[in-house]
Design an enzyme around this catalytic site. Sequence first.
Site, PDB file in Angstrom:
ATOM      1  N   ILE A  41       2.088   3.852  -4.061  1.00 42.26           N
ATOM      2  CA  ILE A  41       1.110   5.206  -3.774  1.00 42.26           C
ATOM      3  C   ILE A  41       1.466   6.440  -3.202  1.00 42.26           C
ATOM      4  O   ILE A  41       1.491   7.350  -3.686  1.00 42.26           O
ATOM      5  CB  ILE A  41      -0.128   4.605  -3.100  1.00 42.26           C
ATOM      6  CG1 ILE A  41      -0.548   3.356  -3.831  1.00 42.26           C
ATOM      7  CG2 ILE A  41      -0.971   5.675  -2.761  1.00 42.26           C
ATOM      8  CD1 ILE A  41      -1.806   2.520  -3.143  1.00 42.26           C
ATOM      9  N   ASP A  42       2.176   6.229  -1.962  1.00 43.80           N
ATOM     10  CA  ASP A  42       2.711   7.410  -1.277  1.00 43.80           C
ATOM     11  C   ASP A  42       3.427   8.742  -2.084  1.00 43.80           C
ATOM     12  O   ASP A  42       3.126   9.710  -1.745  1.00 43.80           O
ATOM     13  CB  ASP A  42       3.416   6.872   0.110  1.00 43.80           C
ATOM     14  CG  ASP A  42       2.611   6.185   0.914  1.00 43.80           C
ATOM     15  OD1 ASP A  42       1.325   6.133   0.730  1.00 43.80           O
ATOM     16  OD2 ASP A  42       3.051   5.566   2.022  1.00 43.80           O
ATOM     17  N   HIS A  66       0.656  -1.232  -0.255  1.00 44.64           N
ATOM     18  CA  HIS A  66       0.017  -0.128  -0.010  1.00 44.64           C
ATOM     19  C   HIS A  66       0.818   1.264  -0.001  1.00 44.64           C
ATOM     20  O   HIS A  66       0.314   2.145  -0.213  1.00 44.64           O
ATOM     21  CB  HIS A  66      -0.886  -0.155   1.035  1.00 44.64           C
ATOM     22  CG  HIS A  66      -1.936   1.109   1.299  1.00 44.64           C
ATOM     23  ND1 HIS A  66      -2.939   1.550   0.292  1.00 44.64           N
ATOM     24  CD2 HIS A  66      -1.918   2.243   2.065  1.00 44.64           C
ATOM     25  CE1 HIS A  66      -3.581   2.561   0.686  1.00 44.64           C
ATOM     26  NE2 HIS A  66      -3.021   3.120   1.473  1.00 44.64           N
ATOM     27  N   CYS A  67       2.090   1.050   0.258  1.00 44.59           N
ATOM     28  CA  CYS A  67       2.730   2.471   0.570  1.00 44.59           C
ATOM     29  C   CYS A  67       3.831   2.962  -0.794  1.00 44.59           C
ATOM     30  O   CYS A  67       3.340   4.005  -1.325  1.00 44.59           O
ATOM     31  CB  CYS A  67       3.906   2.167   1.811  1.00 44.59           C
ATOM     32  SG  CYS A  67       2.956   1.884   3.304  1.00 44.59           S
ATOM     33  N   ILE A  68       4.804   2.203  -1.194  1.00 43.11           N
ATOM     34  CA  ILE A  68       5.850   2.674  -2.010  1.00 43.11           C
ATOM     35  C   ILE A  68       5.166   2.904  -3.348  1.00 43.11           C
ATOM     36  O   ILE A  68       5.636   3.858  -4.245  1.00 43.11           O
ATOM     37  CB  ILE A  68       6.857   1.674  -2.022  1.00 43.11           C
ATOM     38  CG1 ILE A  68       7.375   1.367  -0.520  1.00 43.11           C
ATOM     39  CG2 ILE A  68       7.954   2.038  -2.952  1.00 43.11           C
ATOM     40  CD1 ILE A  68       8.612   0.424  -0.655  1.00 43.11           C
TER      41      ILE A  68
END
Length: 442
Positions: free
Chosen positions: A276-277, A272-274
């Site tokens: 998208i963020d 979910h992080c890399i």
Amino acid sequence: MTFDIVLEKLKSKSALVGVVGLGYVGLPLSMAFAEAGCRVLGFDVDPSKPAHIEEGQSYLKHITSERIERAVNQHLLSATTDFDRLSESDAILICVPTPLTRHMEPDLSYVENTARAIANGLRPGQLVVLESTTYPGTTSEVVKPILEATGLVCGKDFWLAFSPEREDPGNLDFSTATIPKVVGADDAEARALAIALYNIFAKQLVEVSSSATAEAVKLTENIFRSVNIALVNELKLIYGRMGIDVWEVIDAAKTKPFGFMPFYPGPGLGGHCIPIDPFYLTWKAREYNIATRFIELAGQINNNMPEHVINELVVALDAKSGRGLNGASVLVVGLAYKKNVDDTRESPALRLIELLQLRGAKVDYHDPFVPEIPKTREHPDLTGRQSIPWELSRISAYDAVLIATDHDGVDYRGLASAARLVVDTRNACARAGANLSNVVAA
């Protein structure tokens, strides 16, 4: 309720902590508070999650049912879908998704809806902390106005802070309690309350001067990884053309005791992080007329990796058997976005399966951690597809095997020996000593 009373409730662990969102962030966070002796009430719109918790059952592989059952039996953990009960909590932690829209812009609908649900029952004396990763300014520019629309004043009637989640599922070296916790707020009282809150379980706290600074910390961590992964992915393409093994290069380079940190290539980014963020900062930077060239270039390189892998598979399949992908049978090994977890969020393996099918291939997958593909927004047509059993005799029938995730415990030597062709995006076969002629790095 005065600041001193709330502070004492937090320090004495007599406060009730509400956690909104019981997924990969919210459930471990709830367990950290509960196992430290603090009562937790979890909230989720998915009724299956509170139901599992109330039955003492886990739905995440790295959180055991025994831990949940113990916390429930000790009356330290409970869960509900009734958001009217948010008013019972002394501290409310927001752990909901922050995805991107199809136009690569922030989708804050989950955060906004949660803030509205909190506002419906907001009472004086509550601390609200946003943990969801987002762009700098979200806490003060998005959450605060929604809460203050109740007529209550932030910093006087209630307090607001930001503390970024730093979960790393599958990493046995760190847990929610041992990962240093960054905490930021825009006033001294909110910071003091947030510090007292996380002191309940955290071994180390890192205090920063504002919520925007804390929001920027999380983005910086993930942008750092995204850019460096893009770099090694690009190096893989360059060195591959030169006949140089990028994995050997990295293994040798990391022996340098200073000035180098190893990152590894792969078939694309997941989790979910890399993926998208970084684009949350790209979007926010436009407000200041700043182009985020490194971030966007890294995103392009990483997003293009699945297509590169498929092209390498096409070339290898043609060289091995003289056939194309249309009508070929392909087994994808590993569906989770990284090894030893059951998390498929943004997994490049899902994109790989879709690309293979678009070219006419017949695709199966095997993943010991993902027996069935869950529903996703990006790949709804793959929902419900099931992992095939691990049988070497069956594997030998596929025209090609594509290793997308390198779970431990998989027999890569046996796989390489049985398969006609293996396209390995993770160097799993080489690390297992299966340096056979039918194994192609991609």
